[in-house]
Design a protein around this motif. Sequence first.
Motif, PDB file in Angstrom:
ATOM      1  N   LEU A   1      52.039  70.486 160.099  1.00  0.00           N
ATOM      2  CA  LEU A   1      50.807  70.108 160.788  1.00  0.00           C
ATOM      3  C   LEU A   1      49.667  71.070 160.471  1.00  0.00           C
ATOM      4  O   LEU A   1      48.500  70.674 160.452  1.00  0.00           O
ATOM      5  N   HIS A   2      50.002  72.337 160.229  1.00  0.00           N
ATOM      6  CA  HIS A   2      48.980  73.299 159.810  1.00  0.00           C
ATOM      7  C   HIS A   2      48.362  72.848 158.484  1.00  0.00           C
ATOM      8  O   HIS A   2      47.139  72.852 158.314  1.00  0.00           O
ATOM      9  N   GLU A   3      49.210  72.417 157.556  1.00  0.00           N
ATOM     10  CA  GLU A   3      48.719  71.963 156.256  1.00  0.00           C
ATOM     11  C   GLU A   3      47.970  70.641 156.385  1.00  0.00           C
ATOM     12  O   GLU A   3      46.928  70.437 155.760  1.00  0.00           O
ATOM     13  N   VAL A   4      48.495  69.732 157.206  1.00  0.00           N
ATOM     14  CA  VAL A   4      47.806  68.458 157.424  1.00  0.00           C
ATOM     15  C   VAL A   4      46.398  68.704 157.949  1.00  0.00           C
ATOM     16  O   VAL A   4      45.437  68.044 157.536  1.00  0.00           O
ATOM     17  N   THR A   5      46.266  69.686 158.846  1.00  0.00           N
ATOM     18  CA  THR A   5      44.973  69.952 159.471  1.00  0.00           C
ATOM     19  C   THR A   5      43.944  70.449 158.468  1.00  0.00           C
ATOM     20  O   THR A   5      42.817  69.935 158.407  1.00  0.00           O
ATOM     21  N   TRP A   6      44.308  71.448 157.648  1.00  0.00           N
ATOM     22  CA  TRP A   6      43.290  71.954 156.726  1.00  0.00           C
ATOM     23  C   TRP A   6      42.969  70.937 155.628  1.00  0.00           C
ATOM     24  O   TRP A   6      41.838  70.874 155.143  1.00  0.00           O
ATOM     25  N   LYS A   7      43.941  70.120 155.272  1.00  0.00           N
ATOM     26  CA  LYS A   7      43.650  69.074 154.288  1.00  0.00           C
ATOM     27  C   LYS A   7      42.787  67.972 154.901  1.00  0.00           C
ATOM     28  O   LYS A   7      41.968  67.354 154.203  1.00  0.00           O
ATOM     29  N   THR A   8      42.947  67.741 156.183  1.00  0.00           N
ATOM     30  CA  THR A   8      42.081  66.784 156.872  1.00  0.00           C
ATOM     31  C   THR A   8      40.644  67.300 156.896  1.00  0.00           C
ATOM     32  O   THR A   8      39.695  66.548 156.636  1.00  0.00           O
ATOM     33  N   VAL A   9      40.471  68.582 157.212  1.00  0.00           N
ATOM     34  CA  VAL A   9      39.134  69.185 157.205  1.00  0.00           C
ATOM     35  C   VAL A   9      38.511  69.063 155.816  1.00  0.00           C
ATOM     36  O   VAL A   9      37.324  68.741 155.668  1.00  0.00           O
ATOM     37  N   MET A  10      39.305  69.296 154.796  1.00  0.00           N
ATOM     38  CA  MET A  10      38.799  69.206 153.419  1.00  0.00           C
ATOM     39  C   MET A  10      38.336  67.788 153.097  1.00  0.00           C
ATOM     40  O   MET A  10      37.254  67.596 152.498  1.00  0.00           O
ATOM     41  N   GLN A  11      39.117  66.781 153.494  1.00  0.00           N
ATOM     42  CA  GLN A  11      38.741  65.395 153.229  1.00  0.00           C
ATOM     43  C   GLN A  11      37.465  65.009 153.978  1.00  0.00           C
ATOM     44  O   GLN A  11      36.595  64.329 153.438  1.00  0.00           O
ATOM     45  N   ILE A  12      37.362  65.459 155.216  1.00  0.00           N
ATOM     46  CA  ILE A  12      36.163  65.160 156.005  1.00  0.00           C
ATOM     47  C   ILE A  12      34.943  65.845 155.396  1.00  0.00           C
ATOM     48  O   ILE A  12      33.856  65.270 155.317  1.00  0.00           O
ATOM     49  N   ALA A  13      35.139  67.086 154.936  1.00  0.00           N
ATOM     50  CA  ALA A  13      34.026  67.834 154.343  1.00  0.00           C
ATOM     51  C   ALA A  13      33.511  67.163 153.072  1.00  0.00           C
ATOM     52  O   ALA A  13      32.307  67.181 152.787  1.00  0.00           O
ATOM     53  N   LYS A  14      34.401  66.565 152.304  1.00  0.00           N
ATOM     54  CA  LYS A  14      33.979  65.892 151.076  1.00  0.00           C
ATOM     55  C   LYS A  14      33.027  64.743 151.372  1.00  0.00           C
ATOM     56  O   LYS A  14      32.186  64.396 150.538  1.00  0.00           O
ATOM     57  N   LYS A  15      33.139  64.171 152.553  1.00  0.00           N
ATOM     58  CA  LYS A  15      32.257  63.068 152.938  1.00  0.00           C
ATOM     59  C   LYS A  15      31.006  63.561 153.649  1.00  0.00           C
ATOM     60  O   LYS A  15      29.905  63.073 153.380  1.00  0.00           O
ATOM     61  N   HIS A  16      31.166  64.538 154.548  1.00  0.00           N
ATOM     62  CA  HIS A  16      30.063  64.932 155.420  1.00  0.00           C
ATOM     63  C   HIS A  16      29.291  66.162 154.935  1.00  0.00           C
ATOM     64  O   HIS A  16      28.227  66.467 155.480  1.00  0.00           O
TER      65      HIS A  16
ATOM     66  N   SER B   1      41.261  60.717 163.195  1.00  0.00           N
ATOM     67  CA  SER B   1      42.670  60.351 163.351  1.00  0.00           C
ATOM     68  C   SER B   1      43.180  59.604 162.129  1.00  0.00           C
ATOM     69  O   SER B   1      44.310  59.825 161.679  1.00  0.00           O
ATOM     70  N   ARG B   2      42.350  58.736 161.567  1.00  0.00           N
ATOM     71  CA  ARG B   2      42.762  57.962 160.403  1.00  0.00           C
ATOM     72  C   ARG B   2      43.029  58.883 159.211  1.00  0.00           C
ATOM     73  O   ARG B   2      44.057  58.750 158.530  1.00  0.00           O
ATOM     74  N   ILE B   3      42.130  59.827 158.964  1.00  0.00           N
ATOM     75  CA  ILE B   3      42.324  60.774 157.861  1.00  0.00           C
ATOM     76  C   ILE B   3      43.555  61.628 158.110  1.00  0.00           C
ATOM     77  O   ILE B   3      44.363  61.874 157.208  1.00  0.00           O
ATOM     78  N   PHE B   4      43.736  62.067 159.358  1.00  0.00           N
ATOM     79  CA  PHE B   4      44.860  62.920 159.708  1.00  0.00           C
ATOM     80  C   PHE B   4      46.181  62.185 159.476  1.00  0.00           C
ATOM     81  O   PHE B   4      47.119  62.725 158.881  1.00  0.00           O
ATOM     82  N   VAL B   5      46.257  60.941 159.943  1.00  0.00           N
ATOM     83  CA  VAL B   5      47.502  60.168 159.818  1.00  0.00           C
ATOM     84  C   VAL B   5      47.837  59.923 158.351  1.00  0.00           C
ATOM     85  O   VAL B   5      48.992  60.066 157.931  1.00  0.00           O
ATOM     86  N   LYS B   6      46.836  59.554 157.548  1.00  0.00           N
ATOM     87  CA  LYS B   6      47.081  59.323 156.128  1.00  0.00           C
ATOM     88  C   LYS B   6      47.603  60.583 155.447  1.00  0.00           C
ATOM     89  O   LYS B   6      48.547  60.533 154.661  1.00  0.00           O
TER      90      LYS B   6
END
Length: 592
Positions: free
Chosen positions: A217-232, A348-353
């Motif tokens: 979950l630690h890895e899922v979280t930072w990868k989620t932040v990275m994906q969100i950052a690429k968009k925002h 949540s969608r990015i996190f789940v994926k």
Amino acid sequence: MVGKVLGIRDLEQFSSRRSSIYVDPECEKFFELPLFIAASSNDITTKCQCWQFSPGKEPALRSFTEIQQQLQQGKKREVKNILRENSWPINSPIRSQLWPLLCGQHLTKQNTLDGFYWEMVHQVFGTTELSEKPIMLPAFVDATHCLPYHLTSTGRAVADRIVNVLGYDCPDITYSPVLYPITSILLHFMSEEEAYICLAGLVGSKEKVFINQTKLLHEVTWKTVMQIAKKHTKSAISYFQRICPGLKLERVFMDWCWWILAGLPFQHLVRIMDCYFHEGIKVLYRVALVILNLFHKECQSNNEWSPDNIKNDIGNAMIKFCKKIPVSPAKLLHAAFSIRGLSSQYISRIFVKTEMLLKSRSVLNSGSKQLIKSRSSDNLPTSQSQVNIQMMSHTLTIREHFGLPGTTNFIKTWTDRQFLFTLWSWLPVRITMYQPVLLYTTEEHGCSLTTFYVRVEQHEPTLLMIKTCNNEVFGAYCSSRWFERNVKDDRGQRQAYFGTGETFLFSLYPERAKYPWVGIENDKDLGHSSELFMAADSKMITIGGGEGQAIWMDENIRFGKTDSCKTFNNPPLCPSGDFEIRVLEVYGFVGI
């Protein structure tokens, strides 16, 4: 029981005492006035034995009593807005009551009884006295990030003890580097026991995520932040990749939480915590995006952050920048909460994926040859389970009657094993590790939605399979508990829909097809209608929504209908659309 363990005299001593935690005088140079630590100077003292308030006229800020009343009335959204808008001074006494109240709303287990913490301390250490010797920290703590935030050696020893007791009480925590820093922050404003109870609420929360507790979950979280950052924060990401062509963004985002926890000044951190303890980790996501944009802006206007100075170590430069962040706590939060298109559903969608991808990859890379063959019979249920299913299941066997000219009729049988091969190949890889168990069948348990809930609602995930009176076989893999139909939102209302993007539909007969969530292959925000996974109440069950319901069944589990829907982009699962249920079966998985 506490009295039996410690004796009445010991109990009286520790139940009334508070730990003496001192703030390092060095911290005072960072603030206009000294910090205070607890609700009263009699409870926990500072070296000056007092705490002060800012001079002059203060702005009108909401009181603890007002916030408490709002929470008691279930007005969580109003509380959210109050926390975002009210910039209480760093030395305001409100946090000694406010933070325990906010964290306490997330408690889910009975570890807040009077004396529970001190009983646990005695159980773990054999005494309630604070040892002068260093305490070995649990394995889930990251020793390089035990941030004390100006606590003295006594304060750090108390933080060590809290983390140890929490690890003892919550053995499922295997990796949680942010837990220690948050413990240190809490100890600035409350007693040792109160800090423990707050952490128990954050760790045990079921509705919101506050503290990750595993490496996955630690890895899922930072990868989620990275994906969100690429968009925002596209401009910032493009800039960093341009000045560092060989830069791997992963190396930067792995440390995203330390931009905040290790970089930002303490007064910024305290205001962030005001909101975080109520809203969860999404607050940190927003702050991280603002930090990225601010850093990008400074890089273009301030020579201190020129490409030559940062390109060799952008991650470390980010933390240094945060220490000198050029905006106030109020402006930082205002910018964070002004980001548009960053809904909880989108996050949540990015996190789940991301979680689905990493979980499957983890199983495939576990080193077991049997696991790698997840699409073969080696990863089907055990032979005994297959026999059990064959004996119990009335959905996985289909007989077709064929009449050929000049011959007698013959029967073609589709066996359980043929369907199992297909069905198991569609399940998430990690789920194929577990053995299926029949939880509910209309053949044995009757046609009642009430009975369905009693037998099924606490299991996650479940496999729902329908055979119609026309021999069609179809169903759904349901990723969340059916009990979630009772969970209430911030307004105190039950959720209409629940579930995650791991849910999917399938058809086994006469057509074989899997219909996954449309968001799996699409990073765009597809809107609310694409996230209608599961719904249920006392009158019906629904799976899939948006311009139609993929599966709908009535309260008697007798009749149903199937339509195309936006959530799964599926055709009707049987040609007629309406169907009569011959058998409904629901399977769970042993060991999850």
